[in-house]
Design a protein around this motif. Structure first.
Motif, PDB file in Angstrom:
ATOM      1  N   GLU A 126       0.831  -1.198   0.000  1.00  0.00           N
ATOM      2  CA  GLU A 126       0.000   0.000   0.000  1.00  0.00           C
ATOM      3  C   GLU A 126       0.871   1.255   0.000  1.00  0.00           C
ATOM      4  N   LEU A 127       0.710   2.078  -1.007  1.00  0.00           N
ATOM      5  CA  LEU A 127       1.418   3.356  -1.090  1.00  0.00           C
ATOM      6  C   LEU A 127       0.701   4.249  -2.098  1.00  0.00           C
ATOM      7  N   VAL A 128       1.135   5.488  -2.160  1.00  0.00           N
ATOM      8  CA  VAL A 128       0.581   6.429  -3.141  1.00  0.00           C
ATOM      9  C   VAL A 128       1.690   6.777  -4.127  1.00  0.00           C
ATOM     10  N   LYS A 129       1.452   6.487  -5.401  1.00  0.00           N
ATOM     11  CA  LYS A 129       2.453   6.799  -6.421  1.00  0.00           C
ATOM     12  C   LYS A 129       1.802   7.557  -7.567  1.00  0.00           C
ATOM     13  N   VAL A 130       2.581   8.402  -8.216  1.00  0.00           N
ATOM     14  CA  VAL A 130       2.100   9.178  -9.366  1.00  0.00           C
ATOM     15  C   VAL A 130       3.151   9.110 -10.472  1.00  0.00           C
ATOM     16  N   TYR A 131       2.717   9.382 -11.665  1.00  0.00           N
ATOM     17  CA  TYR A 131       3.640   9.347 -12.801  1.00  0.00           C
ATOM     18  C   TYR A 131       4.150  10.756 -13.106  1.00  0.00           C
ATOM     19  N   GLU A 132       5.380  10.829 -13.539  1.00  0.00           N
ATOM     20  CA  GLU A 132       6.029  12.125 -13.764  1.00  0.00           C
ATOM     21  C   GLU A 132       5.329  12.945 -14.847  1.00  0.00           C
ATOM     22  N   THR A 133       4.597  12.277 -15.734  1.00  0.00           N
ATOM     23  CA  THR A 133       3.947  12.984 -16.843  1.00  0.00           C
ATOM     24  C   THR A 133       2.588  13.577 -16.466  1.00  0.00           C
ATOM     25  N   TRP A 134       2.065  13.231 -15.302  1.00  0.00           N
ATOM     26  CA  TRP A 134       0.773  13.753 -14.886  1.00  0.00           C
ATOM     27  C   TRP A 134       0.880  15.231 -14.527  1.00  0.00           C
ATOM     28  N   THR A 135      -0.263  15.915 -14.653  1.00  0.00           N
ATOM     29  CA  THR A 135      -0.337  17.287 -14.148  1.00  0.00           C
ATOM     30  C   THR A 135      -0.764  17.242 -12.676  1.00  0.00           C
ATOM     31  N   VAL A 136      -0.601  18.349 -12.002  1.00  0.00           N
ATOM     32  CA  VAL A 136      -0.990  18.414 -10.596  1.00  0.00           C
ATOM     33  C   VAL A 136      -2.491  18.153 -10.446  1.00  0.00           C
ATOM     34  N   ALA A 137      -3.295  18.745 -11.321  1.00  0.00           N
ATOM     35  CA  ALA A 137      -4.751  18.573 -11.247  1.00  0.00           C
ATOM     36  C   ALA A 137      -5.125  17.102 -11.445  1.00  0.00           C
ATOM     37  N   GLY A 138      -4.538  16.461 -12.450  1.00  0.00           N
ATOM     38  CA  GLY A 138      -4.816  15.048 -12.707  1.00  0.00           C
ATOM     39  C   GLY A 138      -4.325  14.169 -11.565  1.00  0.00           C
ATOM     40  N   CYS A 139      -3.205  14.571 -10.998  1.00  0.00           N
ATOM     41  CA  CYS A 139      -2.628  13.811  -9.890  1.00  0.00           C
ATOM     42  C   CYS A 139      -3.564  13.841  -8.677  1.00  0.00           C
ATOM     43  N   MET A 140      -4.111  14.997  -8.358  1.00  0.00           N
ATOM     44  CA  MET A 140      -4.989  15.122  -7.200  1.00  0.00           C
ATOM     45  C   MET A 140      -6.214  14.216  -7.341  1.00  0.00           C
ATOM     46  N   GLY A 160      -8.093   7.768  -4.968  1.00  0.00           N
ATOM     47  CA  GLY A 160      -8.394   6.339  -5.006  1.00  0.00           C
ATOM     48  C   GLY A 160      -7.315   5.505  -4.343  1.00  0.00           C
ATOM     49  N   GLN A 161      -6.045   5.927  -4.488  1.00  0.00           N
ATOM     50  CA  GLN A 161      -4.952   5.186  -3.868  1.00  0.00           C
ATOM     51  C   GLN A 161      -4.918   5.417  -2.354  1.00  0.00           C
ATOM     52  N   ALA A 162      -5.160   6.655  -1.928  1.00  0.00           N
ATOM     53  CA  ALA A 162      -4.998   7.030  -0.523  1.00  0.00           C
ATOM     54  C   ALA A 162      -5.984   6.323   0.392  1.00  0.00           C
ATOM     55  N   LYS A 163      -7.139   5.894  -0.140  1.00  0.00           N
ATOM     56  CA  LYS A 163      -8.136   5.258   0.728  1.00  0.00           C
ATOM     57  C   LYS A 163      -7.635   3.933   1.289  1.00  0.00           C
ATOM     58  N   ASP A 164      -6.646   3.304   0.628  1.00  0.00           N
ATOM     59  CA  ASP A 164      -6.099   2.033   1.108  1.00  0.00           C
ATOM     60  C   ASP A 164      -4.845   2.211   1.963  1.00  0.00           C
ATOM     61  N   VAL A 165      -4.417   3.454   2.175  1.00  0.00           N
ATOM     62  CA  VAL A 165      -3.186   3.735   2.919  1.00  0.00           C
ATOM     63  C   VAL A 165      -3.551   4.396   4.243  1.00  0.00           C
ATOM     64  N   THR A 166      -3.130   3.782   5.352  1.00  0.00           N
ATOM     65  CA  THR A 166      -3.480   4.306   6.676  1.00  0.00           C
ATOM     66  C   THR A 166      -2.957   5.716   6.863  1.00  0.00           C
ATOM     67  N   ARG A 167      -1.665   5.921   6.542  1.00  0.00           N
ATOM     68  CA  ARG A 167      -1.064   7.256   6.638  1.00  0.00           C
ATOM     69  C   ARG A 167      -0.263   7.532   5.372  1.00  0.00           C
ATOM     70  N   VAL A 168      -0.471   8.698   4.800  1.00  0.00           N
ATOM     71  CA  VAL A 168       0.266   9.091   3.596  1.00  0.00           C
ATOM     72  C   VAL A 168       1.482   9.908   4.030  1.00  0.00           C
ATOM     73  N   HIS A 169       2.638   9.252   4.094  1.00  0.00           N
ATOM     74  CA  HIS A 169       3.858   9.943   4.506  1.00  0.00           C
ATOM     75  C   HIS A 169       4.485  10.698   3.325  1.00  0.00           C
ATOM     76  N   SER A 170       4.515  10.044   2.180  1.00  0.00           N
ATOM     77  CA  SER A 170       5.073  10.651   0.974  1.00  0.00           C
ATOM     78  C   SER A 170       4.353  10.109  -0.245  1.00  0.00           C
ATOM     79  N   ILE A 171       4.433  10.864  -1.312  1.00  0.00           N
ATOM     80  CA  ILE A 171       3.904  10.427  -2.604  1.00  0.00           C
ATOM     81  C   ILE A 171       5.103  10.138  -3.486  1.00  0.00           C
ATOM     82  N   TYR A 172       5.177   8.936  -4.038  1.00  0.00           N
ATOM     83  CA  TYR A 172       6.344   8.531  -4.808  1.00  0.00           C
ATOM     84  C   TYR A 172       6.098   8.737  -6.299  1.00  0.00           C
TER      85      TYR A 172
END
Length: 457
Positions: A150-164, A169-181
């Motif tokens: 369980e983690l939150v990851k994003v792709y380098e090609t995404w925009t900030v708006a698309g990333c948010m 959807g990813q964060a709901k499975d993560v107890t605490r979001v320490h960092s976004i990879y």
């Protein structure tokens, strides 16, 4: 995972236990649920540790899996093992589906092999099942065995708006979001983000433009202790795990590292006490005997060796010098104490990665330290012996011997753990009976030889 409750003032009392037992015996499920709902899941686990097995299973089957999955992970290992033995494979699978993948894999590993397969086959969430099976393939003492998927990851090609939008959807499975990879198209880790980075960035900015590329990570095959050292050194709450191709596989959080540090501390403490296996007070007499006997046998052999040395010297000493033997326990005890002190400091330093420089420098420093301590102690001993016997040579021989013994014991206590560490052996084994026994023997030999030399006998 269940939502955590603010309950830092919990203190288990007889009244709480009696209340829970009364509600269980009366089958008052509604009231029992209401009472337990006031407690954090760790507090409920503490309560169950005090109940008998049948009562514990009753509570586990009464509460929902979202809560009991966390309770099971907090239970004493022996109690959890017994509880799991009384649950069906389907019931265990329901508990596992509520756990993060790392905790789920840990629980499955505690089951007998034949039950592991049965439980895994009952997990309905195919993605969760696949991730657990992946983790089970790694050695439990490696980063792979510690990590969670369980983690939150994003792709380098995404925009900030698309990333948010996507990270919700990813964060709901993560107890605490320490960092976004941040990863590239090949899923390789290339950077990290904080939530603050996303919030303050413009919505049309690319992730690649705001990502930080100085991301700490560990390899999936790294030793668990090495991971703990990295996270401790850089004060990390979580660290990503990659393979040899830099592909992002998972993350390790600080709670797992705390468990590693505790287990390592328990292991080192037992080794220092002369216990060669990982045992607990509730283990069987046979298991405890197997763990303790090897070092006790070493102590016996060392004692026999000390007896032989003293027997040899006893025949060559005149009757008036027999008083030397009365100080033998003191010399042996001082040698053992100094050796254990020196080795304990070195072992602690090695564990914390604080021991730097060459072995020679360490030995020189320890020799100077031992010499200073030895001189101070020997002056006191000299005055005592002289006041007791009014024999200058006798007092001098015993006090000089004490200085020599302390120096040698300090050098042995420093050298052995450093030597073992260089050879890939746990240096904690150097403390306790090993150092005590070896220094007892060396101390007696040095003491009696110096005494014979000064007294001319």
């Amino acid at each position: 995972m269940s939502e955590e409750k603010e309950n830092i003032k919990f203190q288990l009392t007889d009244e709480i236990i009696e209340q829970v037992e009364l509600l269980i015996s009366g089958n008052n499920d509604k009231e029992l649920k209401h009472v337990l709902d006031e407690f954090h899941y760790a507090d409920i686990a503490e309560i169950l540790d005090e109940l008998d097995l049948e009562q514990s299973i009753y509570v586990i089957k009464l509460l929902d899996s979202e809560t009991t999955s966390d309770i099971l992970m907090e239970l004493d290992e022996d109690i959890r093992e017994k509880v799991l033995q009384n649950l069906s494979a389907k019931e265990i699978a329901e508990e596992i589906e509520e756990l993060d993948t790392d905790d789920a894999a840990d629980m499955i590993m505690e089951l007998p092999e034949e039950r592991q397969e049965e439980v895994i086959s009952n997990i309905e969430d195919e993605e969760h099942k696949a991730e657990i099976e992946e983790l089970l393939a790694y050695d439990e003492d490696t980063a792979g065995g510690l990590m969670a998927k369980e983690l939150v990851k994003v792709y380098e090609t995404w925009t900030v708006a698309g990333c948010m939008r996507r990270i919700r959807g990813q964060a709901k499975d993560v107890t605490r979001v320490h960092s976004i990879y941040v990863v590239d198209k090949q899923e390789k880790l290339i950077g990290r983000l904080s939530l603050k980075d996303l919030i303050v960035a413009k919505s049309d900015q690319k992730i690649a433009d705001i990502a930080k590329d100085n991301v700490d990570f560990v390899n999936v095959n790294d030793d668990a202790e090495d991971v703990a050292k990295v996270m401790s050194k850089y004060d990390l709450e979580a660290i990503p795990v990659v393979d040899d191709e830099q592909t992002l596989l998972g993350r390790i959080t600080i709670d797992d590292i705390v468990d590693v540090l505790k287990e390592e501390a328990d292991k080192d403490y037992q080794l220092a006490a002369g216990i060669t296996q990982d045992v607990e007070a509730d283990d069987s007499i046979l298991e405890l005997t197997r763990a303790r006997l090897p070092w006790l046998f070493l102590g016996l052999v060392g004692g026999i060796g000390a007896f032989i040395i003293m027997y040899y010297f006893e025949g060559s000493l005149p009757e008036e010098a027999i008083i030397l033997f009365l100080f033998t326990p003191l010399i042996a005890a001082m040698a053992g104490n100094v050796g254990v002190q020196s080795s304990a400091i070195i072992v602690q330093g090695l564990a914390n990665d604080d021991v730097k420089g060459s072995i020679n420098n360490r030995l020189i420093k320890e020799m100077l330290l031992a010499a200073l301590n030895g001189v101070i102690l020997s002056v006191f001993l000299f005055l005592f012996v002289y006041a007791w016997e009014f024999d200058l040579k006798l007092a001098l021989s015993i006090s000089v011997s004490l200085v020599a013994v302390i120096i040698i014991a300090g050098l042995i206590g420093t050298f052995i753990p450093l030597f073992l560490d260089k050879r890939g052996v746990d240096p904690a084994i150097a403390t306790g009976p090993f150092i005590t026994t070896s220094n007892d023997i060396f101390g007696i030999v040095i003491y009696l030889m110096i005494a014979k030399l000064i007294l001319g006998i």
